[in-house]
Design an enzyme around this catalytic site. Structure first.
Site, PDB file in Angstrom:
ATOM      1  N   ILE A 164       7.439  -2.443   6.932  1.00  0.00           N
ATOM      2  CA  ILE A 164       7.366  -0.988   7.028  1.00  0.00           C
ATOM      3  C   ILE A 164       7.980  -0.353   5.789  1.00  0.00           C
ATOM      4  O   ILE A 164       9.139  -0.602   5.457  1.00  0.00           O
ATOM      5  CB  ILE A 164       8.105  -0.474   8.285  1.00  0.00           C
ATOM      6  CG1 ILE A 164       7.638  -1.228   9.539  1.00  0.00           C
ATOM      7  CG2 ILE A 164       7.925   1.033   8.419  1.00  0.00           C
ATOM      8  CD1 ILE A 164       6.166  -1.084   9.869  1.00  0.00           C
ATOM      9  N   LYS A 165       7.176   0.458   5.112  1.00  0.00           N
ATOM     10  CA  LYS A 165       7.678   1.178   3.932  1.00  0.00           C
ATOM     11  C   LYS A 165       8.278   2.498   4.399  1.00  0.00           C
ATOM     12  O   LYS A 165       7.631   3.275   5.125  1.00  0.00           O
ATOM     13  CB  LYS A 165       6.524   1.477   2.977  1.00  0.00           C
ATOM     14  CG  LYS A 165       6.537   0.631   1.717  1.00  0.00           C
ATOM     15  CD  LYS A 165       5.415   1.068   0.805  1.00  0.00           C
ATOM     16  CE  LYS A 165       5.638   0.587  -0.596  1.00  0.00           C
ATOM     17  NZ  LYS A 165       4.541   1.002  -1.498  1.00  0.00           N
ATOM     18  N   ILE A 166       9.502   2.719   3.964  1.00  0.00           N
ATOM     19  CA  ILE A 166      10.237   3.930   4.361  1.00  0.00           C
ATOM     20  C   ILE A 166      10.753   4.591   3.079  1.00  0.00           C
ATOM     21  O   ILE A 166      11.309   3.893   2.224  1.00  0.00           O
ATOM     22  CB  ILE A 166      11.453   3.545   5.249  1.00  0.00           C
ATOM     23  CG1 ILE A 166      11.012   2.762   6.500  1.00  0.00           C
ATOM     24  CG2 ILE A 166      12.317   4.749   5.576  1.00  0.00           C
ATOM     25  CD1 ILE A 166      10.719   3.588   7.717  1.00  0.00           C
TER      26      ILE A 166
ATOM     27  N   THR B 147       0.880  -1.176   0.000  1.00  0.00           N
ATOM     28  CA  THR B 147       0.000   0.000   0.000  1.00  0.00           C
ATOM     29  C   THR B 147       0.914   1.221   0.000  1.00  0.00           C
ATOM     30  O   THR B 147       2.130   1.091   0.116  1.00  0.00           O
ATOM     31  CB  THR B 147      -0.870   0.045   1.279  1.00  0.00           C
ATOM     32  OG1 THR B 147      -0.024   0.272   2.411  1.00  0.00           O
ATOM     33  CG2 THR B 147      -1.649  -1.238   1.480  1.00  0.00           C
TER      34      THR B 147
ATOM     35  N   VAL C  55       3.129  -1.262   4.666  1.00  0.00           N
ATOM     36  CA  VAL C  55       2.414  -0.028   5.012  1.00  0.00           C
ATOM     37  C   VAL C  55       3.470   1.044   5.256  1.00  0.00           C
ATOM     38  O   VAL C  55       4.471   0.800   5.932  1.00  0.00           O
ATOM     39  CB  VAL C  55       1.525  -0.222   6.264  1.00  0.00           C
ATOM     40  CG1 VAL C  55       0.855   1.093   6.657  1.00  0.00           C
ATOM     41  CG2 VAL C  55       0.479  -1.301   6.015  1.00  0.00           C
TER      42      VAL C  55
END
Ligand code: G3P
Length: 214
Positions: free
Chosen positions: A82-84, A27, A56
């Site tokens: 975790i999207k960074i 996402t 996310v």
């Protein structure tokens, strides 16, 4: 190559998950904003349904805030990734999170150098945005090929997520280049299975079979 769905829409995830080909979901804040924002229960349901990595993205910009947001998100499900974003602050957060064993998908990757830094910071995944690179006139597939070569030569186990997919041939190119994963929007996913000759062939088979049984 594993196939992920790039969406925040639970109905789309339910449908493609039932096809038996889905390994994960990605996402981003734009996709989740179309669904009214980040709902932790929805994200938990998606994780329980897909039983695979669900990315996310954090929406804060300092390393400290990114880390604390990531720790809170990670409480939702063990499947959460975790999207960074690929910034200096993002690298710092990625290093801190990877040292805690939290998987990071470094996103908004547009160059091999960004991917190299992401891998060095301990990112589990990198997401080069192929469609958006194409839009700028840059040879996006070469960028992904370079990343593949860098990771293979350097022995990095960071996985390449071929992202910002716009059409079925992007998916085939992703597989041919050796991307580990393609994350695909729902519309493109539905196009992957369609072929007019399959439809015509099936229609004829059914007609012939039904005529025999008349
Ligand atoms: O996974 C990345 C993707 O969400 C961006 O795609 O179509 O907005 O360029 P797009």
């Amino acid at each position: 190559m594993k196939l992920y769905l790039d969406t925040g829409n639970i109905k789309e995830i339910e449908e493609i998950n039932n096809w038996g080909v889905l390994s994960g979901v990605t996402t981003n804040p734009s996709l989740l904003s179309k669904e009214g924002g980040l709902n932790k229960d929805t994200i938990r349901n998606i994780c329980d349904m897909v039983k695979g990595p669900v990315s996310v993205e954090v929406t804060s910009l300092t390393p400290e805030e990114m880390v604390s947001e990531a720790l809170e998100l990670k409480e939702i499900s063990p499947y959460l990734v975790i999207k960074i974003p690929a910034t200096v602050e993002g690298l710092k957060a990625t290093r801190a999170l990877s040292e805690k064993g939290i998987p990071v998908n470094m996103t908004l990757i547009f160059s091999p150098s960004q991917a190299l830094l992401a891998a060095e910071a301990g990112a589990r995944y990198v997401s080069p945005f192929v469609g958006r690179l194409d839009d700028t006139g840059i040879e996006a597939l070469e960028v992904v090929q370079d990343i593949r070569e860098i990771f293979d030569i350097g022995g990095y186990d960071t996985e390449i997520i071929f992202a910002s997919v716009r059409h079925p041939s992007h998916v085939i190119r992703a597989a041919r280049i050796g991307a580990d994963i393609a994350t695909i929007p729902y519309r493109v996913f539905t196009l992957l299975i369609k072929h007019p000759m399959t439809e015509l062939g099936l229609k004829k088979f059914m007609q012939d079979w039904n005529n025999l049984n008349k």
